[in-house]
Motif scaffolding. Structure first.
Motif, PDB file in Angstrom:
ATOM      1  N   LYS A 211       9.287  53.693  75.573  1.00 30.49           N
ATOM      2  CA  LYS A 211       9.293  54.037  73.950  1.00 30.49           C
ATOM      3  C   LYS A 211      10.805  54.499  73.522  1.00 30.49           C
ATOM      4  CE  LYS A 211       7.795  56.029  70.463  1.00 30.49           C
ATOM      5  NZ  LYS A 211       7.899  55.039  69.274  1.00 30.49           N
TER       6      LYS A 211
ATOM      7  N   VAL B 138      -3.779  55.790  70.859  1.00 30.56           N
ATOM      8  CA  VAL B 138      -2.813  55.334  71.456  1.00 30.56           C
ATOM      9  C   VAL B 138      -1.635  54.923  70.310  1.00 30.56           C
ATOM     10  CG1 VAL B 138      -1.709  53.141  72.605  1.00 30.56           C
ATOM     11  CG2 VAL B 138      -3.733  54.290  73.465  1.00 30.56           C
TER      12      VAL B 138
ATOM     13  N   GLN C 148      12.616  52.156  70.989  1.00 36.46           N
ATOM     14  CA  GLN C 148      12.247  51.969  69.613  1.00 36.46           C
ATOM     15  C   GLN C 148      13.143  53.316  68.762  1.00 36.46           C
ATOM     16  OE1 GLN C 148       7.781  52.343  69.875  1.00 36.46           O
ATOM     17  NE2 GLN C 148       7.655  50.346  68.961  1.00 36.46           N
ATOM     18  N   ILE C 149      13.715  54.130  69.654  1.00 35.13           N
ATOM     19  CA  ILE C 149      14.368  55.300  68.886  1.00 35.13           C
ATOM     20  C   ILE C 149      15.801  55.315  69.044  1.00 35.13           C
ATOM     21  CG2 ILE C 149      14.581  57.789  69.088  1.00 35.13           C
ATOM     22  CD1 ILE C 149      11.831  58.028  70.438  1.00 35.13           C
TER      23      ILE C 149
ATOM     24  N   PHE D 144       1.362  61.054  73.781  1.00 39.00           N
ATOM     25  CA  PHE D 144       1.467  59.835  74.152  1.00 39.00           C
ATOM     26  C   PHE D 144       1.166  59.283  75.459  1.00 39.00           C
ATOM     27  CE2 PHE D 144       3.757  55.622  73.638  1.00 39.00           C
ATOM     28  CZ  PHE D 144       4.234  55.457  74.875  1.00 39.00           C
TER      29      PHE D 144
ATOM     30  N   MET E  89      11.236  61.666  78.778  1.00 39.94           N
ATOM     31  CA  MET E  89       9.796  61.156  79.316  1.00 39.94           C
ATOM     32  C   MET E  89       9.970  60.015  80.264  1.00 39.94           C
ATOM     33  SD  MET E  89       6.463  59.613  77.580  1.00 39.94           S
ATOM     34  CE  MET E  89       7.317  58.406  76.302  1.00 39.94           C
TER      35      MET E  89
ATOM     36  N   ARG F 165      -7.463  56.415  77.256  1.00 39.72           N
ATOM     37  CA  ARG F 165      -7.975  54.856  76.716  1.00 39.72           C
ATOM     38  C   ARG F 165      -8.666  54.106  78.139  1.00 39.72           C
ATOM     39  NH1 ARG F 165      -9.800  51.312  73.085  1.00 39.72           N
ATOM     40  NH2 ARG F 165      -8.652  49.176  73.427  1.00 39.72           N
ATOM     41  N   THR F 166      -8.233  54.795  79.326  1.00 35.10           N
ATOM     42  CA  THR F 166      -8.567  53.996  80.511  1.00 35.10           C
ATOM     43  C   THR F 166      -9.892  54.383  81.227  1.00 35.10           C
ATOM     44  OG1 THR F 166      -7.474  55.226  82.147  1.00 35.10           O
ATOM     45  CG2 THR F 166      -6.275  53.383  81.069  1.00 35.10           C
TER      46      THR F 166
ATOM     47  N   THR G 222       1.924  56.973  69.468  1.00 37.45           N
ATOM     48  CA  THR G 222       3.140  56.400  69.859  1.00 37.45           C
ATOM     49  C   THR G 222       4.149  56.759  68.157  1.00 37.45           C
ATOM     50  OG1 THR G 222       2.209  54.511  70.752  1.00 37.45           O
ATOM     51  CG2 THR G 222       4.181  54.111  69.830  1.00 37.45           C
TER      52      THR G 222
ATOM     53  N   ALA H 121      -2.799  57.269  76.363  1.00 35.65           N
ATOM     54  CA  ALA H 121      -2.802  56.027  77.061  1.00 35.65           C
ATOM     55  C   ALA H 121      -3.646  56.337  78.306  1.00 35.65           C
ATOM     56  CB  ALA H 121      -1.383  55.711  77.594  1.00 35.65           C
ATOM     57  N   GLN H 122      -3.806  57.219  78.787  1.00 36.15           N
ATOM     58  CA  GLN H 122      -4.535  57.393  80.084  1.00 36.15           C
ATOM     59  C   GLN H 122      -6.050  57.649  79.558  1.00 36.15           C
ATOM     60  OE1 GLN H 122      -2.722  59.045  83.326  1.00 36.15           O
ATOM     61  NE2 GLN H 122      -4.610  59.953  84.424  1.00 36.15           N
TER      62      GLN H 122
ATOM     63  N   LEU I  66      -1.466  48.143  80.699  1.00 37.91           N
ATOM     64  CA  LEU I  66      -2.626  49.268  80.844  1.00 37.91           C
ATOM     65  C   LEU I  66      -3.867  48.806  80.350  1.00 37.91           C
ATOM     66  CD1 LEU I  66      -0.894  52.920  80.314  1.00 37.91           C
ATOM     67  CD2 LEU I  66      -0.822  51.281  82.303  1.00 37.91           C
TER      68      LEU I  66
ATOM     69  N   VAL J 166      -2.344  53.608  85.332  1.00 40.26           N
ATOM     70  CA  VAL J 166      -1.972  55.131  85.167  1.00 40.26           C
ATOM     71  C   VAL J 166      -1.212  55.486  86.262  1.00 40.26           C
ATOM     72  CG1 VAL J 166      -3.338  55.245  83.276  1.00 40.26           C
ATOM     73  CG2 VAL J 166      -4.009  56.329  85.421  1.00 40.26           C
TER      74      VAL J 166
ATOM     75  N   LEU K 132       5.785  51.636  80.452  1.00 40.33           N
ATOM     76  CA  LEU K 132       5.563  52.302  79.018  1.00 40.33           C
ATOM     77  C   LEU K 132       6.306  53.649  78.673  1.00 40.33           C
ATOM     78  CD1 LEU K 132       3.496  52.393  76.801  1.00 40.33           C
ATOM     79  CD2 LEU K 132       1.957  53.963  78.005  1.00 40.33           C
TER      80      LEU K 132
ATOM     81  N   GLN L 180       1.610  48.468  76.899  1.00 37.48           N
ATOM     82  CA  GLN L 180       0.242  48.998  76.493  1.00 37.48           C
ATOM     83  C   GLN L 180      -0.825  47.906  76.885  1.00 37.48           C
ATOM     84  OE1 GLN L 180       1.013  49.963  72.096  1.00 37.48           O
ATOM     85  NE2 GLN L 180       1.223  51.939  72.518  1.00 37.48           N
TER      86      GLN L 180
ATOM     87  N   GLY M 120      -6.195  49.184  83.548  1.00 40.45           N
ATOM     88  CA  GLY M 120      -7.260  50.298  83.314  1.00 40.45           C
ATOM     89  C   GLY M 120      -6.338  51.500  84.223  1.00 40.45           C
ATOM     90  N   GLY M 121      -7.503  52.152  85.177  1.00 38.43           N
ATOM     91  CA  GLY M 121      -7.142  53.163  86.019  1.00 38.43           C
ATOM     92  C   GLY M 121      -5.847  53.039  86.883  1.00 38.43           C
TER      93      GLY M 121
ATOM     94  N   ILE N 229       5.822  60.214  68.514  1.00 36.97           N
ATOM     95  CA  ILE N 229       6.896  60.480  68.975  1.00 36.97           C
ATOM     96  C   ILE N 229       7.833  59.965  67.971  1.00 36.97           C
ATOM     97  CG2 ILE N 229       8.379  59.361  70.880  1.00 36.97           C
ATOM     98  CD1 ILE N 229       6.193  59.503  72.768  1.00 36.97           C
TER      99      ILE N 229
END
Lengths: 499, 375
Positions: free
Chosen positions: A466, B319, A469-470, B344, A247, B351-352, B323, B348-349, A444, A452, A462, A441, A448-449, B326
């Protein structure tokens, strides 16, 4: 009597030595570390402006269009700038910059692009893996190749190959790997090992020439049969498989490595059970100690990535707030936006503190401690490289040198020192990477728009955040490691990895 | 969701459509604009009546209630929220046209047809129209209007026949206008590469004295927008709920079969807690959305505040859930081969939608403080 009463008090949890690594460092850290760190960070900032920020989105887009794309030009650029040799100790021909400065560099580059930061950071994961064996002869052999690669302009990166299709989390803890289904088998033969198996999700795999491969002599008892082998791309039977379609962090490939009857000679066996059995800990504990040395360094690095991505997200959000009107006034002048920006700033600051504290602990008790011993630090700093190569390098081939380093690092490291560095590395890892996601997060929320859009930078942070964390152990595993290292040791009834 | 007569049959049809038409090509479709748009799927979606969802039958619509729309968006989003996003924006724009009382202003444009998937209407559905300062509208002496300036991120702008756009005039506030996108002075940009909902195309559009039709003047536009956006809040919540469901289902299925440490990972209690928290958020979202949709249907006092609150809560939870979705799959969850990373990004999108979330929170509080309706 007063002194012993104080000691008893200060040995209660939280233990004084565990919470004062930075304070303790003030007496022993060479002052030259400060100037080195400044210079390293300045170089990273220049690299960020000149290479990372102009290319980050372009690399991301290139990978979307062609999933098999590899960023050779960025690797060549990072090599030309000296990033791959900068932190390799001078006794191996490297730049000799203190390893604590690496985290600052990774944060800086990560604030522009975590994927590009990974192109550099993961090479040092390979370096740390080999260091974890303390086989000075093999370290010299492999690290000198990287140095040669800087001089020739042909980058020579080192990867860590440990994850397997059925064993991800399992391979980072001996108590888990003992129950794991591993497939990478190292069969002892005359003169070396024959290696068969597959590794997956190997960061930088396709870009690396050396792969520090963790295999197992006995697949039914992996915890007590770990073999670390230095495998080169040119070895017969070694090949690359697929690249994963991730991703984010697209600049850094996650590769499949395939081993089909790969013969690895003894001179490239970093550590195995016969070598490990000469030290005081039982082989299973020694294997965990090796893993902890590696992860104590590398998890601070991932903490730096987390700080970097948190910072990158904050900087994009700040830029947007300064330029954009909402409800008739600049977004930055809305009180609620100011609170969000302050929260993001705090997340960055605390994450940075955590990786720094980890590195102080590593310098006092762990991976970097010999290199930060003042006489040795200044000796290597001011000794001309030609003299090091001529007079010191030959000594590195002597078995007694490996024996000495292993004595210092394996036998003379106390259990609480290993717990301190390992525990702090895990704290930094999960705290900073959670902060990276949180800030991404929040960016964003603020944008907002606009946030993205790929041409604005925030959404990439973003996606990149992620993965932090893995890998290097999921944040859940790292929490269990903190419990194991810093909490359970004072509780006789506590059992970890049983449920 | 409160059962509506016949809804279970419709729900099964939608669920089957999502699985049959979206699941197998989700990863490929998500590569748009590097690959062609999934026009064949859009055509099939039109064929089963997913577009013009809430318009009356006389306007070629499916006359869906808000509950039915929410159910449809939720089911589709479980599999691929990009199609749900296309339906959402088209529905939003057509509702604005219809509720303004000026649907006929778009008739000529919509009658033009548009390939296999029929006429769509575009709208900048992620923006608050009150912050539309980049597009200006001017009236002419003959009563017509023209627009000049730029509008960023017009969803469906590259495939729609027309667009509903907010524009500033010389008076305070904003007006809503309809623009035929084949009119002179329209410059449609390249598809904007986005975080999520990638197969739902969006473009930046520049206008140079482009003819436009006023559908709601200043003073009326805010009320018209608020009425439609009130319901669309429930719709965004539905998409978010679908994403949560899909994420939880995939995480649970994986956790049941993946083994680490000698056992299925669902039997590690920390992961089980993570899954439990996901389940709680899914169930809470289902209950909240059902109640909010019911409030919208009956327009009971405070219905719009209920819909706003549901949207804010459910999109935020989505969101978090995606998260964790994943995380439950470890390294596999991060890879495009699995569905979690797309959920994911999509969550997030989603939300906007409808403007910045903190601003929507402040609007909710303004509504509560006004005290006209119970909360």
């Amino acid at each position: 009597m007063v002194a012993s009463a104080d000691k008893a008090l200060l040995d209660r949890e939280p233990r004084f030595d565990d919470i004062t690594a930075s304070l303790a460092s003030t007496r022993s850290l060479p002052r030259g570390v400060i100037a080195e760190t400044r210079a390293a960070l300045a170089m990273a900032r220049r690299f960020n402006e000149a290479v990372v920020k102009p290319r980050a989105r372009e690399l991301d887009a290139a990978k979307k269009e062609d999933p098999d794309y590899l960023p050779w030009e960025i690797v060549a650029e990072a090599n030309r700038w000296g990033f791959y040799t900068m932190f390799i100790p001078k006794i191996f021909g490297g730049g000799g910059v203190n390893l604590g400065a690496l985290s600052y560099v990774l944060e800086e580059i990560g604030s522009g692009c975590t994927g590009i930061a990974n192109l550099i950071g993961v090479h040092y994961l390979g370096v740390a893996t080999l260091c974890g064996s303390w086989n000075i002869r093999v370290m010299n052999r492999v690290f000198r190749d990287t140095v040669e690669g800087r001089e020739s302009g042909e980058p020579c990166l080192i990867s860590l190959a440990i994850t397997e299709p059925e064993a991800g989390t399992d391979v980072e803890e001996v108590d888990l790997v003992s129950k794991a289904k591993v497939c990478c088998h190292a069969r002892r033969v005359e003169g070396g090992y024959v290696l068969n198996g597959r590794k997956i999700f190997i960061s930088n795999g396709h870009l690396s020439k050396w792969h520090m491969t963790i295999a197992y002599d006995d697949l039914s008892n992996p915890a007590e049969s770990v073999v670390m082998l230095a495998v080169h791309n040119d070895m017969k039977g070694f090949s690359f498989g697929r690249q994963e379609h991730k991703m984010g962090q697209k600049a850094c490939p996650a590769s499949e490595l395939i081993y089909e009857d790969v013969f690895v000679p003894d001179e490239l066996v970093a550590i195995d059970c016969p070598q490990g059995r000469t030290y005081r800990r039982a082989i299973k504990e020694l294997n965990m100690q090796v893993i902890d040395y590696v992860l104590s360094g590398s998890r601070a690095g991932v903490g730096a990535f987390g700080t970097g991505v948190a910072r990158g997200a904050y900087e994009e959000a700040l830029r947007f707030a300064r330029e954009t009107e909402v409800g008739g006034k600049l977004l930055i002048n809305h009180e609620w936006a100011q609170c969000i920006l302050a929260e993001m700033y705090k997340n960055v600051a605390l994450s940075r503190l955590s990786y720094n504290e980890t590195n102080y602990a590593n310098g006092m008790y762990g991976l970097f401690k010999v290199l930060q011993y003042k006489p040795l630090f200044y000796y290597l700093k001011y000794m001309p490289q030609t003299l090091i190569d001529r007079f010191i390098q030959p000594l590195l081939e002597l078995p007694v040198v490996t024996w000495l380093f292993r004595k210092i690092y394996f036998d003379w490291q106390k259990d609480e020192e290993a717990q301190r560095t390992s525990g702090w590395a895990s704290i930094s890892k999960f705290a900073s990477t959670d902060a990276g996601i949180r800030n991404s997060q929040l960016a964003l929320e603020l944008m907002g728009g606009a946030g993205v859009r790929c041409d604005q930078g925030a959404e990439k942070h973003l996606r990149d955040a992620k993965l932090l964390q893995i890998y290097e152990g999921t944040n859940q595993l790292n929490r269990l490691n903190v419990f194991k290292c810093l909490i359970a040791r004072s509780i006789p009834d506590a059992v970890v990895f049983e449920d | 969701m409160k059962p509506v007569a016949g809804m279970d049959v419709f729900e099964r049809m939608v669920a089957d459509f999502a699985v049959n038409e979206l699941a197998g090509t989700r990863q490929e479709n998500d590569r748009y604009p590097c690959v062609p748009l999934f026009e064949d799927v859009l055509a099939k979606a039109r064929g089963v009546g997913f577009f013009s969802a809430m318009l009356p039958e006389e306007l070629d619509g499916a006359q869906m209630s808000i509950s039915e729309l929410c159910m449809m968006l939720e089911e589709i989003s479980r599999v691929d929220a990009s199609l749900a996003a296309v339906i959402f924006t088209d529905t939003f724009a057509k509702e604005l046209l219809y509720r303004s009382g000026n649907f006929e202003s778009a008739s000529a444009a919509l009658a033009r047809g548009n390939g296999s998937f029929g006429p769509l209407v575009a709208f900048p559905s992620h923006s608050d129209p009150a912050d539309c300062g980049t597009l200006g509208a001017e009236p002419s002496d003959t009563g017509t209007w023209s627009v000049s300036g730029e509008v960023k991120y017009v969803v469906l702008g590259s495939i729609a026949n027309g667009a509903v756009l907010p524009a500033g005039t010389k008076r305070k506030g904003y007006a809503l206008l309809f623009v035929d996108l084949s009119a002179p002075g329209v410059e449609i940009g390249a598809p904007v590469a986005s975080l999520g909902l990638r197969a739902c195309p969006a473009v930046d559009i520049a206008f140079d004295a482009t003819p436009a039709t006023l559908i709601a003047a200043e003073g009326e536009s805010a009320a018209c927008y608020a009425r439609v956006a009130g319901r669309m809040n429930a719709a965004t919540a539905a998409m978010a709920l679908g994403l949560m469901r899909g994420s939880f289902e995939e995480a649970l299925a994986y956790a049941r079969q993946r083994r680490q440490g000698g056992r299925e990972i669902v039997n590690w209690s920390e992961l089980r807690r993570i899954l439990a928290r996901m389940a709680v958020k899914v169930k809470a979202g289902e209950l909240a959305l059902s109640r909010a949709a019911e409030a919208c249907e009956t327009e009971e006092p405070g219905w719009d505040l209920a819909a706003q609150a549901a949207a804010l809560a459910i999109t935020e939870n989505a969101v978090e859930v995606t998260t964790d979705g994943i995380q439950a799959l470890g390294g596999n969850g991060y890879m495009e081969d699995y569905g979690q990373e797309k959920r994911f990004r999509d969550a997030a999108q989603v939300r906007t939608y409808l403007g910045l979330a903190p601003v929507r929170e402040l609007k909710l509080m303004a509504g509560i403080l006004q005290g006209d309706a119970p909360f």
